[in-house]
Design a protein around this motif. Structure first.
Motif, PDB file in Angstrom:
ATOM      1  N   PHE A  65       0.805  -1.210   0.054  1.00  0.00           N
ATOM      2  CA  PHE A  65      -0.119   0.093  -0.019  1.00  0.00           C
ATOM      3  C   PHE A  65       0.906   1.377  -0.031  1.00  0.00           C
ATOM      4  CE2 PHE A  65      -2.434   3.317   2.089  1.00  0.00           C
ATOM      5  CZ  PHE A  65      -3.618   3.250   1.448  1.00  0.00           C
ATOM      6  N   THR A  66       1.958   1.129   0.974  1.00  0.00           N
ATOM      7  CA  THR A  66       2.877   2.320   0.924  1.00  0.00           C
ATOM      8  C   THR A  66       3.486   2.739  -0.639  1.00  0.00           C
ATOM      9  OG1 THR A  66       3.392   1.665   3.219  1.00  0.00           O
ATOM     10  CG2 THR A  66       4.941   3.518   1.918  1.00  0.00           C
ATOM     11  N   GLY A  67       3.746   1.456  -1.109  1.00  0.00           N
ATOM     12  CA  GLY A  67       4.393   1.545  -2.623  1.00  0.00           C
ATOM     13  C   GLY A  67       3.387   2.225  -3.633  1.00  0.00           C
ATOM     14  N   LEU A  68       2.107   1.796  -3.374  1.00  0.00           N
ATOM     15  CA  LEU A  68       0.848   2.707  -4.143  1.00  0.00           C
ATOM     16  C   LEU A  68       0.990   4.102  -3.907  1.00  0.00           C
ATOM     17  CD1 LEU A  68      -2.028   0.238  -3.998  1.00  0.00           C
ATOM     18  CD2 LEU A  68      -0.756   0.960  -5.929  1.00  0.00           C
ATOM     19  N   LEU A 111       2.838  11.221  -2.655  1.00  0.00           N
ATOM     20  CA  LEU A 111       3.585  12.107  -1.619  1.00  0.00           C
ATOM     21  C   LEU A 111       4.786  12.938  -2.354  1.00  0.00           C
ATOM     22  CD1 LEU A 111       4.086   9.502   1.265  1.00  0.00           C
ATOM     23  CD2 LEU A 111       2.167  11.296   0.956  1.00  0.00           C
ATOM     24  N   PHE A 112       5.184  12.460  -3.404  1.00  0.00           N
ATOM     25  CA  PHE A 112       6.333  13.409  -4.329  1.00  0.00           C
ATOM     26  C   PHE A 112       5.777  13.960  -5.452  1.00  0.00           C
ATOM     27  CE2 PHE A 112       8.505  10.123  -1.419  1.00  0.00           C
ATOM     28  CZ  PHE A 112       9.323  11.017  -0.800  1.00  0.00           C
ATOM     29  N   TYR A 113       4.235  14.055  -5.467  1.00  0.00           N
ATOM     30  CA  TYR A 113       3.862  14.468  -6.693  1.00  0.00           C
ATOM     31  C   TYR A 113       4.557  15.625  -7.458  1.00  0.00           C
ATOM     32  CZ  TYR A 113       0.088  14.847  -9.997  1.00  0.00           C
ATOM     33  OH  TYR A 113      -0.750  15.056 -11.263  1.00  0.00           O
ATOM     34  N   PHE A 114       5.000  16.404  -6.503  1.00  0.00           N
ATOM     35  CA  PHE A 114       5.617  17.738  -7.330  1.00  0.00           C
ATOM     36  C   PHE A 114       7.158  17.521  -7.492  1.00  0.00           C
ATOM     37  CE2 PHE A 114       1.635  19.160  -5.587  1.00  0.00           C
ATOM     38  CZ  PHE A 114       1.020  19.813  -6.585  1.00  0.00           C
ATOM     39  N   GLN A 151      10.592  11.066  -8.000  1.00  0.00           N
ATOM     40  CA  GLN A 151       9.562  10.109  -8.792  1.00  0.00           C
ATOM     41  C   GLN A 151      10.837   9.107  -9.364  1.00  0.00           C
ATOM     42  OE1 GLN A 151       7.101  12.259 -10.930  1.00  0.00           O
ATOM     43  NE2 GLN A 151       5.922  12.839  -9.307  1.00  0.00           N
ATOM     44  N   GLY A 152      11.539   9.790 -10.186  1.00  0.00           N
ATOM     45  CA  GLY A 152      12.674   9.128 -10.784  1.00  0.00           C
ATOM     46  C   GLY A 152      13.535   8.115  -9.816  1.00  0.00           C
ATOM     47  N   LEU A 153      13.763   8.565  -8.756  1.00  0.00           N
ATOM     48  CA  LEU A 153      14.501   7.494  -7.862  1.00  0.00           C
ATOM     49  C   LEU A 153      13.784   6.428  -7.404  1.00  0.00           C
ATOM     50  CD1 LEU A 153      16.440   9.943  -5.178  1.00  0.00           C
ATOM     51  CD2 LEU A 153      17.167   8.691  -7.075  1.00  0.00           C
ATOM     52  N   LEU A 154      12.419   6.651  -7.184  1.00  0.00           N
ATOM     53  CA  LEU A 154      11.425   5.673  -6.774  1.00  0.00           C
ATOM     54  C   LEU A 154      11.318   4.544  -8.138  1.00  0.00           C
ATOM     55  CD1 LEU A 154       8.408   7.572  -5.032  1.00  0.00           C
ATOM     56  CD2 LEU A 154      10.099   6.186  -3.937  1.00  0.00           C
ATOM     57  N   ILE A 155      11.226   5.221  -9.298  1.00  0.00           N
ATOM     58  CA  ILE A 155      11.144   4.290 -10.299  1.00  0.00           C
ATOM     59  C   ILE A 155      12.282   3.214 -10.553  1.00  0.00           C
ATOM     60  CG2 ILE A 155      11.352   3.961 -12.986  1.00  0.00           C
ATOM     61  CD1 ILE A 155       9.482   6.476 -12.800  1.00  0.00           C
TER      62      ILE A 155
END
Lengths: 240, 325
Positions: free
Chosen positions: B16-19, B24-27, B32-36
């Protein structure tokens, strides 16, 4: 017509003949003792039956099937289980998972394998250590786990390689009881390699003795024990 | 290996956290790149872990499957303008084919020789794909204008792939296959005596493992829009980092690769940016050195990795906080 027949089985390692034209037959339901001094080729014979080593010449027939050139896992699936003298527990798995891994030989489902594992745990008196890591077991437990794993593959013939070595007297009695029960309750034929005479004389129906890879005699335990060539092989010529 | 609910409560919380994490980092496209990348490494780490951690076949050449996956997405695009998105499936399948063929050779080897065999196979592919310019455009690489500018959809795609890869390993590990993988890892000779066709089960492990690595490779091309053979078949940046993800997170644990991926991606980023520009530039060059130290530390003190030795870590931290009082 026995369950297993070795016909002039020979194994050469380079120039060394480890097993030389050994022939014997095991009858169904029998316990055959295989004895001989250190290095006489007992474990090598087991390794040939299981095809850990390819046979140089001769043939091995199991239940009418020529298994001389079959793969190790195929031979296990045909119904020959074995234990290892130098025990091979799956160390980082629990005792129960060790037995379950073996039980999957005949069972396809998790529940089925677990049921077999529970039965075998009880039969080999390992139920109280079922959740222990196999690598943490003391030697008596490891020896019994070897038997348990082999039993869980549902064999019709069991090769026991020094499963009593290193046990104390009370553990020894327990081991003898288990081996006897394997035959009487499960109806499994057994070939046993053992150095401890108390064990081998007590449970074998017949004994096949070898020295330097060659058969020296075969017969009832009491006959073999009195046989001068056997005494000589074990103790040297000076002992009379 | 208790047969209860498929996912525990804790695991569902992680998923769920992953979802919600990218929201949380929308801006911050940077975050987001790191998460990818974390998710991509979860896939690679999970893939490696099945073969190496659970089956005991320590691959030093996972870049082979990653690279084949990437090129399977890229080559039809280069030559026939076929959308690289097909690569997400085709890349996995092609990696399986290559994995199976390489397996015929490398599975004849055991232990360190197997590791060297896999390392060599990835290197062969790296050189071949670099030299065969007619096919691969050589060292100029293959370029593709990515589908979306925003990163969020990419995140959810690779997140879904990561979850799927973990589910596939979890499923396998509670079946006969899983028990057989572990038996082979613990003792191949003993496994054979139990009636296990070790060759067959090593291949099954390889097939699943190479599939996910291939999918990750295809995703890499789709997301980055550029590959060349030095990038996707890289010994250090792919094969070795894959191993580090597995070892640091925890070999032979379901969630180990996920934890390892988080640690490794963040560490790499820390060094790449020279601790976000706070440290002098030469710090960036130290990454290999620090990774080496990290591996030594983990092998000496946490051989089970962060997940495998979690109880040990908890105990140590607990002791420390007690003595501080």
């Amino acid at each position: 017509m026995g369950i297993l027949t070795l016909n002039k089985v020979t194994k050469n390692f380079g120039g060394l003949t480890a097993v030389n034209k050994v022939s014997f037959t095991v009858e169904e339901g029998e316990i055959l003792g295989l004895i001989g001094p250190n290095g006489s080729g007992k474990t090598t014979i087991f390794n040939l039956i299981n095809h850990y080593y390819p046979v140089t010449s001769g043939e091995i027939i199991f239940k009418g099937i020529n298994i001389t050139h079959k793969q190790t896992h195929e031979i296990a699936m045909l119904g020959i289980g074995r234990t290892f003298q130098v025990v091979k527990p799956l160390k980082r798995l629990s005792v129960e998972d060790n037995i379950m891994a073996a039980a999957f030989a005949r069972e396809t489902t998790f529940a089925g394998a677990r049921k077999v594992a529970r039965e075998v745990l009880e039969f080999t008196h390992l139920d109280h250590v079922a959740n222990m890591k196999a690598g943490a077991l003391p030697i008596a437990g490891r020896k019994r786990l070897e038997i348990a794993k082999a039993l869980a593959t549902r064999p019709s013939l069991l090769l026991l390689d020094e499963t009593a070595a290193g046990l104390n007297p009370s553990e020894l009695d327990e081991a003898i009881d288990i081996i006897k029960a394997i035959r009487s309750e499960l109806g499994i034929t057994i070939i046993i390699v053992e150095h401890i005479m108390k064990v081998i004389m007590n449970i074998s129906d017949r004994i096949h003795a070898i020295a330097f890879g060659t058969t020296i005699t075969e017969g009832k335990p009491e006959e073999v024990a009195k046989n001068p060539t056997v005494i000589e092989a074990y103790l040297g010529t000076d002992y009379h | 290996m208790e047969n209860k609910k498929f996912f525990s409560k804790g695991e569902l919380i992680i998923i769920f956290t992953g979802l919600v994490l990218p929201l949380l980092f929308y801006f911050s496209p940077y975050a987001q790149g790191l998460l990818i990348f974390i998710m991509m490494w979860v896939v690679l780490g999970t893939s490696w872990n099945l073969l190496a951690g659970y089956t005991g076949q320590v691959s030093f050449g996972h870049a082979a499957y990653f690279g084949v996956g990437a090129y399977t997405a890229a080559l039809p695009f280069l030559h026939y303008k076929i959308s690289p998105w097909w690569g997400l499936i085709a890349g996995g399948i092609m990696a399986v084919v290559i994995g199976y063929l390489l397996g015929v050779v490398v599975f004849r080897l055991r232990g360190p020789y197997f590791a060297l065999g896999t390392l060599a196979s990835a290197e062969i592919l790296r050189i071949a794909f670099g030299e065969e310019e007619w096919l691969t455009n050589g060292h100029n690489g293959i370029l593709y204008i990515t589908t979306w500018v925003t990163k969020i959809p990419y995140y959810y795609i690779i997140f879904a792939i990561a979850v799927a890869s973990i589910v596939s390993v979890k499923l396998l590990m509670r079946r006969r296959e899983g028990y057989y993988f572990l038996s082979i890892r613990e003792d191949e000779d003993a496994a054979m005596a139990l009636g296990i066709n070790t060759k067959k089960y090593k291949n099954i492990s390889m097939i699943v493992s190479s599939f996910w690595a291939g999918v990750a490779g295809a995703f890499y091309f789709i997301y980055m829009g550029f590959i060349d053979s030095e990038t996707v078949f890289a010994l250090h940046n792919i094969s070795i980092i894959t191993i580090l993800v597995g070892i640091i997170g925890g070999v032979g644990t379901i969630w180990g690769p996920a934890v390892g991926a988080i640690i490794m991606v963040l560490l790499q980023e820390l060094f790449r940016s020279a601790i976000f520009g706070l440290a002098p530039q030469w710090v960036s060059g130290m990454h290999a050195f620090v990774f080496g130290l990290l591996v030594i530390f983990v092998i000496l003190y946490l051989p089970g990795g962060v997940v495998g030795d979690w109880e040990l870590i908890k105990k140590k931290l607990h002791l420390k906080s007690n003595t501080e009082k």
